[in-house]
Design a protein around this motif. Sequence first.
Motif, PDB file in Angstrom:
ATOM      1  N   THR A 529       0.834  -1.248   0.157  1.00 45.60           N
ATOM      2  CA  THR A 529       0.286  -0.162  -0.009  1.00 45.60           C
ATOM      3  C   THR A 529       0.916   0.975   0.327  1.00 45.60           C
ATOM      4  OG1 THR A 529      -0.410  -0.203   2.551  1.00 45.60           O
ATOM      5  CG2 THR A 529      -1.714  -1.258   1.681  1.00 45.60           C
ATOM      6  N   ILE A 530       0.242   2.258  -0.814  1.00 44.42           N
ATOM      7  CA  ILE A 530       0.814   3.490  -0.606  1.00 44.42           C
ATOM      8  C   ILE A 530      -0.242   4.573  -0.824  1.00 44.42           C
ATOM      9  CG2 ILE A 530       2.287   5.568  -2.231  1.00 44.42           C
ATOM     10  CD1 ILE A 530       3.701   3.742  -3.274  1.00 44.42           C
ATOM     11  N   THR A 531       0.388   5.290   0.594  1.00 48.16           N
ATOM     12  CA  THR A 531      -0.230   6.329   0.781  1.00 48.16           C
ATOM     13  C   THR A 531       0.209   7.549   0.453  1.00 48.16           C
ATOM     14  OG1 THR A 531      -1.903   4.992   2.263  1.00 48.16           O
ATOM     15  CG2 THR A 531      -2.041   6.970   2.886  1.00 48.16           C
ATOM     16  N   THR A 532      -0.721   8.714   0.114  1.00 44.93           N
ATOM     17  CA  THR A 532       0.128   9.779   0.032  1.00 44.93           C
ATOM     18  C   THR A 532      -0.938  11.354   0.231  1.00 44.93           C
ATOM     19  OG1 THR A 532      -0.402   9.909  -2.427  1.00 44.93           O
ATOM     20  CG2 THR A 532       1.643   9.545  -1.555  1.00 44.93           C
ATOM     21  N   HIS A 533      -0.500  12.173   1.243  1.00 43.72           N
ATOM     22  CA  HIS A 533      -1.067  12.646   1.911  1.00 43.72           C
ATOM     23  C   HIS A 533      -0.454  14.939   1.207  1.00 43.72           C
ATOM     24  CE1 HIS A 533      -2.356  16.052   5.368  1.00 43.72           C
ATOM     25  NE2 HIS A 533      -3.060  16.207   3.742  1.00 43.72           N
ATOM     26  N   GLU A 534      -0.856  15.395   0.155  1.00 44.26           N
ATOM     27  CA  GLU A 534      -0.798  16.483  -0.488  1.00 44.26           C
ATOM     28  C   GLU A 534      -1.255  17.553   0.070  1.00 44.26           C
ATOM     29  OE1 GLU A 534      -0.893  16.028  -4.926  1.00 44.26           O
ATOM     30  OE2 GLU A 534       0.832  14.190  -5.458  1.00 44.26           O
ATOM     31  N   VAL A 535      -0.696  18.570   0.459  1.00 44.37           N
ATOM     32  CA  VAL A 535      -0.887  19.843   0.803  1.00 44.37           C
ATOM     33  C   VAL A 535      -0.311  21.130   0.374  1.00 44.37           C
ATOM     34  CG1 VAL A 535      -1.184  21.238   3.178  1.00 44.37           C
ATOM     35  CG2 VAL A 535      -1.144  18.790   3.063  1.00 44.37           C
ATOM     36  N   ASN A 536      -1.262  21.683  -0.892  1.00 39.26           N
ATOM     37  CA  ASN A 536      -0.760  22.528  -1.289  1.00 39.26           C
ATOM     38  C   ASN A 536      -0.154  23.364  -0.767  1.00 39.26           C
ATOM     39  OD1 ASN A 536      -0.600  20.898  -4.055  1.00 39.26           O
ATOM     40  ND2 ASN A 536      -2.314  21.358  -4.368  1.00 39.26           N
ATOM     41  N   GLU A 537       0.733  24.768  -1.274  1.00 41.58           N
ATOM     42  CA  GLU A 537      -0.035  25.990  -0.567  1.00 41.58           C
ATOM     43  C   GLU A 537      -1.288  26.537  -0.163  1.00 41.58           C
ATOM     44  OE1 GLU A 537       3.711  28.474  -1.325  1.00 41.58           O
ATOM     45  OE2 GLU A 537       3.999  27.501  -3.065  1.00 41.58           O
ATOM     46  N   GLY A 538      -1.997  26.656  -1.123  1.00 39.66           N
ATOM     47  CA  GLY A 538      -3.258  27.119  -0.956  1.00 39.66           C
ATOM     48  C   GLY A 538      -4.315  26.751   0.194  1.00 39.66           C
ATOM     49  N   SER A 539      -3.893  25.538   0.899  1.00 37.97           N
ATOM     50  CA  SER A 539      -4.020  25.213   1.484  1.00 37.97           C
ATOM     51  C   SER A 539      -4.413  26.148   3.237  1.00 37.97           C
ATOM     52  CB  SER A 539      -4.150  24.050   2.348  1.00 37.97           C
ATOM     53  OG  SER A 539      -3.233  23.626   2.453  1.00 37.97           O
ATOM     54  N   ASN A 540      -5.222  25.763   3.738  1.00 38.96           N
ATOM     55  CA  ASN A 540      -5.546  26.367   5.414  1.00 38.96           C
ATOM     56  C   ASN A 540      -4.280  25.692   6.356  1.00 38.96           C
ATOM     57  OD1 ASN A 540      -6.724  25.862   8.112  1.00 38.96           O
ATOM     58  ND2 ASN A 540      -6.709  27.758   7.961  1.00 38.96           N
ATOM     59  N   VAL A 541      -4.414  24.622   5.817  1.00 35.47           N
ATOM     60  CA  VAL A 541      -3.393  23.747   6.588  1.00 35.47           C
ATOM     61  C   VAL A 541      -1.651  24.538   6.664  1.00 35.47           C
ATOM     62  CG1 VAL A 541      -1.521  22.146   6.845  1.00 35.47           C
ATOM     63  CG2 VAL A 541      -3.730  21.616   6.160  1.00 35.47           C
ATOM     64  N   VAL A 542      -0.821  25.102   5.318  1.00 37.50           N
ATOM     65  CA  VAL A 542       0.230  26.204   4.918  1.00 37.50           C
ATOM     66  C   VAL A 542      -0.097  27.266   5.040  1.00 37.50           C
ATOM     67  CG1 VAL A 542       2.003  27.187   3.120  1.00 37.50           C
ATOM     68  CG2 VAL A 542       0.703  24.322   3.210  1.00 37.50           C
ATOM     69  N   GLN A 543      -1.114  28.038   5.237  1.00 37.30           N
ATOM     70  CA  GLN A 543      -1.966  29.370   5.586  1.00 37.30           C
ATOM     71  C   GLN A 543      -1.719  29.132   7.754  1.00 37.30           C
ATOM     72  OE1 GLN A 543      -1.814  31.642   3.246  1.00 37.30           O
ATOM     73  NE2 GLN A 543      -1.608  30.402   1.367  1.00 37.30           N
ATOM     74  N   ALA A 544      -1.778  28.311   8.220  1.00 40.04           N
ATOM     75  CA  ALA A 544      -1.841  27.825   9.215  1.00 40.04           C
ATOM     76  C   ALA A 544       0.074  27.993   9.910  1.00 40.04           C
ATOM     77  CB  ALA A 544      -2.418  26.828  10.578  1.00 40.04           C
ATOM     78  N   PHE A 545       0.919  27.666   8.788  1.00 36.99           N
ATOM     79  CA  PHE A 545       2.301  27.489   9.601  1.00 36.99           C
ATOM     80  C   PHE A 545       2.914  28.569   9.125  1.00 36.99           C
ATOM     81  CE2 PHE A 545       1.552  22.440  10.007  1.00 36.99           C
ATOM     82  CZ  PHE A 545       2.450  22.336  10.229  1.00 36.99           C
ATOM     83  N   ARG A 546       1.806  29.703   8.597  1.00 37.05           N
ATOM     84  CA  ARG A 546       2.814  30.856   8.318  1.00 37.05           C
ATOM     85  C   ARG A 546       2.171  32.165   8.565  1.00 37.05           C
ATOM     86  NH1 ARG A 546       3.333  29.938   1.389  1.00 37.05           N
ATOM     87  NH2 ARG A 546       4.922  28.224   2.548  1.00 37.05           N
ATOM     88  N   ALA A 547       0.605  32.049   9.472  1.00 40.98           N
ATOM     89  CA  ALA A 547       0.186  33.378   9.867  1.00 40.98           C
ATOM     90  C   ALA A 547       0.581  33.561  11.379  1.00 40.98           C
ATOM     91  CB  ALA A 547      -0.940  32.333  10.415  1.00 40.98           C
ATOM     92  N   ASN A 548       0.992  34.998  11.365  1.00 36.28           N
ATOM     93  CA  ASN A 548       1.735  35.991  12.192  1.00 36.28           C
ATOM     94  C   ASN A 548       1.765  37.132  11.856  1.00 36.28           C
ATOM     95  OD1 ASN A 548       3.182  35.777   9.927  1.00 36.28           O
ATOM     96  ND2 ASN A 548       4.899  36.044  10.738  1.00 36.28           N
ATOM     97  N   ASP A 549      -0.036  37.631  11.957  1.00 38.69           N
ATOM     98  CA  ASP A 549       0.041  38.809  11.169  1.00 38.69           C
ATOM     99  C   ASP A 549       0.222  39.879  12.541  1.00 38.69           C
ATOM    100  OD1 ASP A 549      -1.485  37.276   9.881  1.00 38.69           O
ATOM    101  OD2 ASP A 549      -3.550  37.492  10.619  1.00 38.69           O
TER     102      ASP A 549
END
Length: 666
Positions: A529-549
Amino acid sequence: MTTNISTPFNKVVALTIALFACLQMALAQTNAITGTVKNEQGETLVGALVLATGTTERAVTNIDGHFSLNAAPGQMLQVSYVGMITQQVKAQAKPMTIVMKADSRMVDEVVVTGYQNIRSRVYTGAATSVKMNDIKLEGIADLSRMLEGRVAGLSIQNISGTFGSAPRINIRGGASIIGNVQPLWVIDGVVYEDLVHLNLDQLASGDAATLVGSAVAGLNPADIEDIQVLKDASATSVYGARALNGVIVVTTKSGKRETPLRVTYATENTIRMKPRYSQFDLLNSQETMALYQEMNDKGYFGIRNALYGRRAGVYHELYRGLSTINPATGQYQIANTAEARNAFLRDREYANTDWFDLLFTFNPTTTHSLTFAGGGKNMATYASVGFYYDSGWTIADKVSRLTANIKSTFYFNDKMRATLSAQGNIRSQEAPGTMPQRKNHTLGVFERDFDINPFSYALGTSRTLRPYNVDGTLAYYRNNWAPFNILNEYANNSTHVDVLDFKLQAEGSYQLTADLALKPLFSVRRANTITTHEVNEGSNVVQAFRANDNPTVAQDNIYLVRDKDNPLQQPKVGLTHGGLFNRTETSMTSVLARLALDFDKRIGQHDLKAFAFSEVRVANRTNQPFQGYGIQYDRGNQVYTNPLIFDKLTNEGNATLDCTNATNAA
């Protein structure tokens, strides 16, 4: 002239007398026939049905086994009883004794334990047998879900409706409150090892690992003949501690000797209904807004919480509009007047968004199955090909599965036979991206960040929020200190699963004597089995890692990098470029070799049975997880990783690359 009328009159009188005489003789011949019905052991049978053939006369034996009905001596009586062979006997004037014989076809039902076949009347454990035709549900492609509510003592809890996800199965209650209580699956005499080991937390939370956690997700229900559920501790005498939680034994279909080739094609097309809010006791947008207004009056929705907090909805949109200038007009998006604020809130009050209708679809599921069965004097074969396609009950999932199965039995003579079989399946699946569950020791609860399960989202999201703005663009609110829209998240955060599973099996039987048989078996299985999870820059996940308003957000944001040696220093962004790429590759190889002796002798009403075997079993599992940060999907998957992200992972005790190799041998 004289007329003589005495002759006709005498004839009439004579005929009448003859008729009465015949009637009296008939009444004399129809007597009350009595008797007793017993079994071969001399025990009386209660409830046996006695029927006088050709008439409506019938009787049922009482508690002493006695019956009585009107019939003529010599007339045929039909006697029937459950589990007994129906008999035809002649009625007798004297009291009768009728002995019923057991129907071996009904009594000698077989319990399949995986190692041997045991007649149910001598099996001392608790087992339930169900036929596939009795439990088959159209539109359901997973065997484990078909068993729900069909076997007494078998409890199935579906944590997720996603295909392939492992449900939590309990047989006769949970054996543990913190451990794995999954039963052991046995298919055609061979233990079917799970592709991955799941703990209770993963089963209860619907972790991404459960997508490949079901041992039988690759089985085509059209290939299954019989299912036995072994419920009690007697199963552990055969399988050991692995069977502590019970055993589910599956027997697949086989061809029959001296039968013509039979080709069968079957297709199913199913449409599932969308969930409706009327099925749940939830607030509509007007009721929700009334509650919001009361909370706002009490000071819960201040600017700091609504505009810069971790999560906010309608009031976040309000304060954002009050503080954001529209470049086209040079004015604030929402004027800071009571009329403008009330108009905005009134619009959200009547939004009443139907998230179920937005996220769920009427897309059909399609199943195609083609089977071949037949055999000659020395060979019998069964083969099938199945295809299952689900275009998605929700807008975020999709699955296709191809299965193939062939089983051939060769009859060399009356004493020796051999069976060769091969089974395989290929699955490709899309699902919403999900993060592992983590335990919050401070609050004593389990938490999952960035949960975008469609059903959970529709059930727990306020209906005052809207997916689109008036101009048709996506409407964003705040989640994890970053902009969030569920439709945007499905487009930028997804999981893909590929499964390849193949098994070869050979087994034989040689009758050494009339009562003793030698039974070898060899099986090898390979699954990957191969499970891949792709999270692009436009997602809330990536934006949360950069949130420092601002400094307030930076101090609150748990996804930023903190200097453990200088805790007063402002947290920094660790994921400055690109997105996330998580990949988990799991492989499993199992080998089983068994040599068994089966002794089965019947002496009158007594059974003498013995079974001995020697078995070698090896299961080797390899798990290789990988977490990548800084993958730029829009630039040819170039990697731009900031070293700060590794500082964060190290401080939190997380690994970016790991390899686990486990071998179980017995």
